[in-house]
Design an enzyme around this catalytic site. Structure first.
Site, mmCIF file in Angstrom:
data_model
loop_
_atom_site.group_PDB
_atom_site.id
_atom_site.type_symbol
_atom_site.label_atom_id
_atom_site.label_comp_id
_atom_site.label_asym_id
_atom_site.label_seq_id
_atom_site.Cartn_x
_atom_site.Cartn_y
_atom_site.Cartn_z
ATOM 1 N N SER A 1 47.699 45.789 49.226
ATOM 2 C CA SER A 1 48.162 45.694 47.870
ATOM 3 C C SER A 1 49.024 46.876 47.420
ATOM 4 O O SER A 1 49.572 46.838 46.314
ATOM 5 C CB SER A 1 46.989 45.534 46.908
ATOM 6 O OG SER A 1 46.110 46.612 47.022
ATOM 7 N N SER B 1 44.732 47.808 52.347
ATOM 8 C CA SER B 1 45.858 47.916 51.416
ATOM 9 C C SER B 1 46.730 49.151 51.540
ATOM 10 O O SER B 1 47.731 49.244 50.832
ATOM 11 C CB SER B 1 45.350 47.791 49.982
ATOM 12 O OG SER B 1 44.853 46.479 49.774
ATOM 13 N N LYS C 1 50.373 54.499 43.255
ATOM 14 C CA LYS C 1 50.043 53.091 42.961
ATOM 15 C C LYS C 1 49.533 53.024 41.529
ATOM 16 O O LYS C 1 48.803 53.937 41.088
ATOM 17 C CB LYS C 1 48.955 52.680 43.942
ATOM 18 C CG LYS C 1 48.563 51.215 43.986
ATOM 19 C CD LYS C 1 47.542 51.024 45.131
ATOM 20 C CE LYS C 1 47.220 49.543 45.327
ATOM 21 N NZ LYS C 1 46.260 49.358 46.432
#
Lengths: 61, 481
Positions: free
Chosen positions: B158, B182, B82
């Site tokens: 996310s 997330s 990420k």
């Protein structure tokens, strides 16, 4: 005259105090979010906890 | 050598093949890079592809193989992170436009260092919701990540790019972060495994934060064996993360196949059975039946816990970004901006109270684990909504998608319990179940997940991103091992 809409006044004052330059077009979004936050907060603010309840994070010197 | 097609291989398979000399690390990485080039225009999971770095690292691994050196447990395995993880020579975006102006990182995040020390090869940085304040995987600066099972649908966030990249077969392993859901939400919507470890288990060193009180980091994978393998490689104390616990490494891979005999398992009822689409109950009932679960448990005051997590998130997130709100307000996603501005105005009394409630709630939930080893709960209230979808009908009323995707994850991460999100391959879209254990008992959650995978109750369905149309119709292609 101020005082008829405390939340709007609060947002406006907060914006000034924190120098956030909140544009008028943003107010509805900010307001909607703050309403949700306060509504959520009431769930645990109304939950009885003793005075000596310790917050979760503990600082060690 | 190099005849093995590693496109959909697991990390375990790749590492074994590289160690055995069946395939070179170089060939594995070229396959991964080619798939990314071919398929990521559809998925939009990557924000940076590090081809040169990856090729160099693969070359070094192949050279050490030639010299007869012992390969690491993840030798040649491509992985991505990420884009809130620091990567050398990249500005750490954290899904934002504002961070594009940051100087490039001079050192990798510690978890990247550990995975590379184990032989894995970083191939790129992944798309995410802006500053991690997101459950959808959409991003107005970089575009939304697309769900590999139906590209018109969201990945969840996310860690949206992480979910898409693993579910879409671009990499077998990705790293994400989880503050309120997330990792677990994209694992659910993309139909893959995600591990949110105990709070403080894995160091967050050199990652861009969101909510220090609640931030976790963890892996995604397509098998439980891969999840355990990668998790074990990342464990260990790091004094540079003050929250990281001083615990010895507790390997899980060797214990994965111990089975579930003797484990005390219950299904969360009440709050965790409300506000869900029918698929949620189908998935939960299927997992519960496979494990012969015949008891329920009530997690006390879950709605208040979710509310407290919500307020702590709003306050700490706002505090982190206060200066950016003053100087770069126009460069935020407006939805994130307004949430953060609201967060600057939360009275301290509310945040203090939320943290006090947190301690109360922790004690009550930990008491449940006195006679339980595992609690099962849904991960998301629905399968993947459409990209851009604002509302859905839940319990007969129209509700906001974004605010409700995390209703089942927030009360759990609020007190840092370890969770493995396990995918149930429903038709046409997958959905996950949370396998929740007591603090530091990732081994138990992984064992249960592995048992379910071995039984065939949970599986990663191979997505159709390879098919020309790539929408909605997918074939079972799970692998074990």
């Amino acid at each position: 005259m101020k005082g008829s809409d405390p939340l709007s006044d609060y947002i406006e004052a907060g914006g000034q105090l924190f120098e956030l330059n909140i544009e008028p077009a943003w107010n509805p979004g900010v307001r909607a979010n703050l309403e949700v936050i306060f509504r959520q907060a009431m769930l645990f603010m109304t939950f009885e906890l003793p005075d000596d309840a310790e917050p979760a994070p503990i600082f060690k010197a | 050598m190099d005849t093995l097609d590693t496109s959909w291989s697991t990390a375990t398979e790749i590492a074994r093949a590289v160690a055995a000399g069946t395939v070179s690390a170089g060939a594995v990485i070229e396959t991964a890079l080619a798939r990314i080039t071919q398929r990521d225009p559809i998925l939009n999971s990557f924000t940076a592809v590090l081809a040169e770095r990856a090729r160099k690292r693969a070359q070094a691994i192949d050279l050490s193989h030639v010299k007869g050196e012992t390969p690491g447990p993840l030798a040649g395995v491509p992985f991505a992170v990420k884009n809130l993880f620091d990567v050398v020579d990249l500005p750490t975006l954290a899904g934002s436009k504002i961070n594009r102006g940051r100087p490039p990182a001079t050192r990798d995040a510690v978890l990247i260092e550990r995975l590379e020390a184990a032989g894995a090869v970083l191939v790129g940085a992944l798309n995410m919701g802006e500053y991690a304040y997101d459950f959808t995987g959409e991003n107005i600066h970089d575009g939304p990540s697309h769900n590999p099972h139906d590209i018109s649908r969201m990945t969840g966030g996310s860690s949206g790019g992480s979910g898409a990249a693993v579910a879409g077969g671009l990499v077998p392993i990705a790293l994400g972060s989880d503050t309120n859901g997330s990792i677990r939400v994209p694992a659910s919507l993309c139909g893959i495994f995600g591990l949110k470890p105990t709070y403080g288990r894995l160091p967050r060193t050199r990652t861009f934060p969101f909510v220090a009180s609640l931030d976790h980091v963890g892996p995604f994978a397509r098998t439980t064996r891969d999840l355990a393998l990668v998790y074990d490689a990342m464990q260990g104390h790091d004094p540079d993360d003050p929250v990281c616990a001083e615990r010895a490494v507790e390997p899980t891979l060797a214990r994965l196949a111990e089975g579930v005999a003797g484990l005390r398992i219950a299904v969360a009822n009440g709050y965790f059975r409300k506000g869900a689409f029918p698929e949620v109950h189908v998935a939960l009932d299927r997992v519960g039946a496979a494990l012969h679960v015949n008891r329920d448990v009530e997690i006390p005051e879950a709605p208040r816990a979710r509310a407290a997590a919500y307020v702590i998130t709003a306050a700490e997130g706002a505090a982190l970004h206060l200066e950016r709100l003053r100087t770069h307000a126009h460069d935020f996603d407006p939805a994130v901006r307004d949430r953060l501005i609201a967060g600057t105005m939360i009275p301290a009394a509310l945040v203090n109270r939320a943290q006090k409630f947190r301690r109360w709630y922790r004690e009550r939930v930990l008491a449940l684990f006195a006679d339980l080893d595992v609690i099962l709960a849904p991960a998301t209230p629905c399968t993947a909504p459409l990209i851009g979808q604002q509302t859905f009908i839940l319990d007969g009323t129209e509700q906001l998608v974004r605010a409700n995707l995390g209703i089942y994850t927030q009360p759990i991460s609020f007190i840092g319990l370890p969770v493995v999100a396990v995918p149930v391959a429903l038709d046409p879209l997958p959905i996950a179940v949370q396998i929740i254990a007591a603090p530091w008992r990732e081994d138990i959650a992984l064992r249960v997940a592995h048992a379910l995978e071995t039984m065939g109750v949970i599986a990663v369905r191979r997505s159709t991103v390879d098919e020309p149309e790539g929408k909605g119709i997918s074939a079972l292609g799970s692998r074990s091992g």
